[in-house]
Write a protein that holds these residues in place. Sequence first.
Motif, PDB file in Angstrom:
ATOM      1  N   ASP A   1      -2.525   6.160   2.879  1.00  0.00           N
ATOM      2  CA  ASP A   1      -2.388   4.621   2.436  1.00  0.00           C
ATOM      3  C   ASP A   1      -2.891   3.928   3.840  1.00  0.00           C
TER       4      ASP A   1
ATOM      5  N   GLU B   1      -0.352   0.448  10.796  1.00  0.00           N
ATOM      6  CA  GLU B   1       0.862   0.773  11.597  1.00  0.00           C
ATOM      7  C   GLU B   1       0.648   1.551  12.902  1.00  0.00           C
TER       8      GLU B   1
ATOM      9  N   ARG C   1      -2.302   1.241   5.042  1.00  0.00           N
ATOM     10  CA  ARG C   1      -1.133   0.482   5.818  1.00  0.00           C
ATOM     11  C   ARG C   1      -0.617   1.250   7.027  1.00  0.00           C
TER      12      ARG C   1
END
Length: 209
Positions: free
Chosen positions: A165, A171, A167
Amino acid sequence: KICEWCYQVVDHFDFNREVVSVAMSYLDRYLATRTVNRRIFQLAAMTALYLAIKLYEPGKLRMSSLIDLSRGYFMAEHIVTMEDSMLQSLGWHVHPPTPLAFCRDFMRLVSGEIEPGPRHDVSELARFMTELSVCDYWFVTKKPSSIALASLVNAIELQGPHRVDPRYKVEFLTRVVDLGIDIACDEEILACYERLRRLFDAAGYMVPT
């Protein structure tokens, strides 16, 4: 050609491929101190690999095996003399940081929530990217940490959003920024990222699906 030969040797003897990165560091730093002809260049490259294996591998490469690999072009006394010359030129600084060493550290910043399979593939692809950098002289002047971060970002992106993902990339980059490294503003890291991606794409390599 020398770099590819080194990889063939370590693969043949089942040594860690990171040894080649160390050997190329020795060779580049040694050659920065003098001008050599083709024969001395070959001897220096062979000796750099021999020295790196000797220092980094529990299983040793016999000098006789190295001489055989050179097809008898060099003798033991040539390698011993070059080894002494190289150590003196390097000032005995024989444990250089490698891009892969930084990759291992930076992988700790990659989310543990990623599935084990894709996470393993990120690590392995980043390792492969660092090996690509060893074969490209353009990277000689670049920091190992820059190459490592560029390799990891490429490795994450190349998995595709269906495996990792997006994200998790955000991160990871946020955690890197927290360490004081802003990839988006670091021209060297960006240049390494683009160069590695071009090398990877041009060679037609595939990633797991």
